[in-house]
Every structure is written in C-alpha cells, then in structure tokens.
Design a protein around this motif. Structure first.
Motif, mmCIF file in Angstrom:
data_model
loop_
_atom_site.group_PDB
_atom_site.id
_atom_site.type_symbol
_atom_site.label_atom_id
_atom_site.label_comp_id
_atom_site.label_asym_id
_atom_site.label_seq_id
_atom_site.Cartn_x
_atom_site.Cartn_y
_atom_site.Cartn_z
ATOM 1 N N ALA A 1 34.814 44.056 125.493
ATOM 2 C CA ALA A 1 35.473 42.828 125.031
ATOM 3 C C ALA A 1 36.304 42.212 126.144
ATOM 4 O O ALA A 1 36.306 40.987 126.327
ATOM 5 C CB ALA A 1 36.345 43.127 123.817
ATOM 6 N N GLY A 2 37.024 43.032 126.907
ATOM 7 C CA GLY A 2 37.844 42.508 127.998
ATOM 8 C C GLY A 2 37.012 41.849 129.079
ATOM 9 O O GLY A 2 37.358 40.776 129.588
ATOM 10 N N ILE A 3 35.891 42.483 129.440
ATOM 11 C CA ILE A 3 35.009 41.896 130.450
ATOM 12 C C ILE A 3 34.445 40.576 129.954
ATOM 13 O O ILE A 3 34.356 39.594 130.704
ATOM 14 C CB ILE A 3 33.886 42.886 130.803
ATOM 15 C CG1 ILE A 3 34.456 44.093 131.549
ATOM 16 C CG2 ILE A 3 32.806 42.218 131.637
ATOM 17 C CD1 ILE A 3 33.458 45.203 131.778
ATOM 18 N N THR A 4 34.076 40.531 128.668
ATOM 19 C CA THR A 4 33.548 39.290 128.096
ATOM 20 C C THR A 4 34.580 38.171 128.143
ATOM 21 O O THR A 4 34.262 37.024 128.491
ATOM 22 C CB THR A 4 33.101 39.534 126.640
ATOM 23 O OG1 THR A 4 32.146 40.590 126.613
ATOM 24 C CG2 THR A 4 32.492 38.280 126.045
ATOM 25 N N VAL A 5 35.832 38.497 127.807
ATOM 26 C CA VAL A 5 36.898 37.485 127.837
ATOM 27 C C VAL A 5 37.127 36.995 129.266
ATOM 28 O O VAL A 5 37.289 35.788 129.504
ATOM 29 C CB VAL A 5 38.197 38.054 127.227
ATOM 30 C CG1 VAL A 5 39.361 37.090 127.443
ATOM 31 C CG2 VAL A 5 38.019 38.331 125.750
ATOM 32 N N CYS A 6 37.129 37.906 130.232
ATOM 33 C CA CYS A 6 37.319 37.507 131.639
ATOM 34 C C CYS A 6 36.201 36.581 132.102
ATOM 35 O O CYS A 6 36.451 35.574 132.771
ATOM 36 C CB CYS A 6 37.391 38.745 132.532
ATOM 37 S SG CYS A 6 38.910 39.689 132.366
ATOM 38 N N ILE A 7 34.956 36.909 131.747
ATOM 39 C CA ILE A 7 33.827 36.061 132.134
ATOM 40 C C ILE A 7 33.956 34.681 131.493
ATOM 41 O O ILE A 7 33.721 33.649 132.132
ATOM 42 C CB ILE A 7 32.501 36.730 131.744
ATOM 43 C CG1 ILE A 7 32.272 37.984 132.601
ATOM 44 C CG2 ILE A 7 31.335 35.766 131.893
ATOM 45 C CD1 ILE A 7 31.083 38.814 132.175
ATOM 46 N N ALA B 1 45.491 38.667 133.634
ATOM 47 C CA ALA B 1 46.300 39.195 132.527
ATOM 48 C C ALA B 1 45.443 40.032 131.579
ATOM 49 O O ALA B 1 45.852 41.124 131.159
ATOM 50 C CB ALA B 1 46.964 38.043 131.771
ATOM 51 N N VAL B 2 44.256 39.535 131.250
ATOM 52 C CA VAL B 2 43.361 40.293 130.367
ATOM 53 C C VAL B 2 42.916 41.579 131.047
ATOM 54 O O VAL B 2 42.856 42.645 130.418
ATOM 55 C CB VAL B 2 42.146 39.429 129.978
ATOM 56 C CG1 VAL B 2 41.111 40.261 129.223
ATOM 57 C CG2 VAL B 2 42.587 38.248 129.124
ATOM 58 N N LEU B 3 42.620 41.520 132.346
ATOM 59 C CA LEU B 3 42.186 42.706 133.080
ATOM 60 C C LEU B 3 43.261 43.792 133.065
ATOM 61 O O LEU B 3 42.971 44.964 132.800
ATOM 62 C CB LEU B 3 41.843 42.321 134.521
ATOM 63 C CG LEU B 3 41.387 43.464 135.433
ATOM 64 C CD1 LEU B 3 40.093 44.071 134.915
ATOM 65 C CD2 LEU B 3 41.210 42.963 136.862
ATOM 66 N N PHE B 4 44.508 43.404 133.309
ATOM 67 C CA PHE B 4 45.579 44.394 133.296
ATOM 68 C C PHE B 4 45.815 44.931 131.883
ATOM 69 O O PHE B 4 46.177 46.098 131.712
ATOM 70 C CB PHE B 4 46.872 43.790 133.852
ATOM 71 C CG PHE B 4 46.949 43.839 135.350
ATOM 72 C CD1 PHE B 4 47.201 45.030 136.009
ATOM 73 C CD2 PHE B 4 46.748 42.700 136.103
ATOM 74 C CE1 PHE B 4 47.258 45.087 137.392
ATOM 75 C CE2 PHE B 4 46.804 42.738 137.487
ATOM 76 C CZ PHE B 4 47.065 43.936 138.140
ATOM 77 N N THR B 5 45.605 44.098 130.873
ATOM 78 C CA THR B 5 45.741 44.564 129.492
ATOM 79 C C THR B 5 44.697 45.625 129.178
ATOM 80 O O THR B 5 45.005 46.658 128.562
ATOM 81 C CB THR B 5 45.596 43.377 128.525
ATOM 82 O OG1 THR B 5 46.570 42.391 128.829
ATOM 83 C CG2 THR B 5 45.769 43.824 127.089
#
Length: 198
Positions: A39-45, A68-72
C-alpha cells in the motif's frame, strides 16, 4: 496510523490465539506487513504521478508527501514491531489479558459486533441496500447545486485596489473582458492601444 493499526490488530489476534510474542510479531509482519509495504509503495507511485502533470510547483509537494509516506511505512515495519516486542501482551485490553491468562484462546479473527452486523445484512439485504442508497442520495444532494469556478479579483472586497481595477476593466472594455479564457489576448491588445488622458 492505519498502517500501524493494521499490524497491531494482526499482532493482537496472534496473541489471542496463544502464539508467543515473537511469533505473533513475525506473523503480523508476514501478513499485514506485506500489505502495508504494498500500500505504501502504491501511494508513493500515485503521488509521484503528479510529475506527469507537468506543473512544476506540484513537484515539491509530490516528493515531500512521498517521503512522508515512505518514512511512515519504514516506521510501521521496523519501529512498531520493536515496540510490540517491548509491550507484549500489554497491547491487549484487560478483559483479553485476563482471558489469555486463564487459557481462553480464540480461533476466529472476527469480532462479535461485526459478526452480528454481518448476520443483519445477510438477513435483510434489500432493506440494507435501500437504506444505504437513500443515505448516499441524501449526502449527494448538495452536489447538484454546486457551482464550480476559479476565484478572481471580482471576489475581493469592494474597497480593495484589485477589485476596483477589476471593475474598471469590466466597465472600460465590456462584460467578459476579465474572463480567464481570453484575458491574456485582450490584455495584449489593451497594452498595444494608445493611452489617452482625461
């Protein structure tokens, strides 16, 4: 927050099934942790997709939000398991801790409340679907009277210089002159005209 809660929920379920703390952490990361990472990778993309718009002032927003999402995600996959190992069964409620201490283990991940709600929906699917549709229509009613547009100097208070300039342009060059679609062309024409005093 939802990433952390996803992993904590799976950890709690593992403890309530009688698994040791370490095994519950491993299982929570092996299941919920994979979903959190995906989910985090998808949000970053998706956030970095703002680069495709070609609007330069959004680039910084996209990068900052992605970081921010990556660090989360990294915190959810590293710091959170360490905290769970430190807290152990204390993440459970008092009733669940007492049940675990008494040897009462659970074999299902579903809660009693959600199970009751699922039975209600299954018993009356047409009624629930109709009620949900009515709620959605009620929420959507304001959408039909919405007026979309970009704000300009015409929205400023009447005593500001920007509003006075806006009104003078509309008076001098006619209604619609301040429209965004052809304003640049008309401004060019206005600058090319000779200025008269008086």
């Amino acid at each position: 927050m939802d990433y952390a809660l996803f992993i904590v929920t799976r950890f709690r379920q593992g403890l309530q099934r009688g698994k040791p703390v370490e095994q519950a952490i491993v299982d929570s990361l092996d299941t919920s942790g994979r979903a959190v990472m995906f989910a985090g990778i998808t949000v970053c993309i998706a956030l970095l997709g703002m680069f495709a718009l070609g609007v330069s002032f959004l680039y910084g927003v996209a990068v900052a939000a992605s970081v921010a999402v990556l660090f989360t995600v990294l915190a959810a996959l590293t710091l959170l398991p360490a905290l769970l190992g430190f807290l152990g069964p204390r993440v459970l409620g008092r009733r669940a801790r007492r049940a675990l201490a008494a040897g009462e283990l659970t074999g299902s991940d579903s809660s009693a409340g959600w199970a009751r709600w699922a039975r209600v929906v299954q018993a009356r699917p047409a009624l629930v679907a109709t009620a949900a549709t009515l709620v959605l229509v009620l929420i959507a009613i304001p959408f039909f009277s919405m007026r979309l547009g970009s704000s300009d100097s015409g929205s400023d208070p009447a005593n500001t210089t920007t509003r006075k300039a806006y009104d003078l342009l509309a008076t001098g060059f006619g209604a619609g002159y301040n429209g965004r679609s052809n304003s640049s062309r008309k401004c060019t024409e206005a600058h090319s005209r000779p200025h008269s005093r008086g």
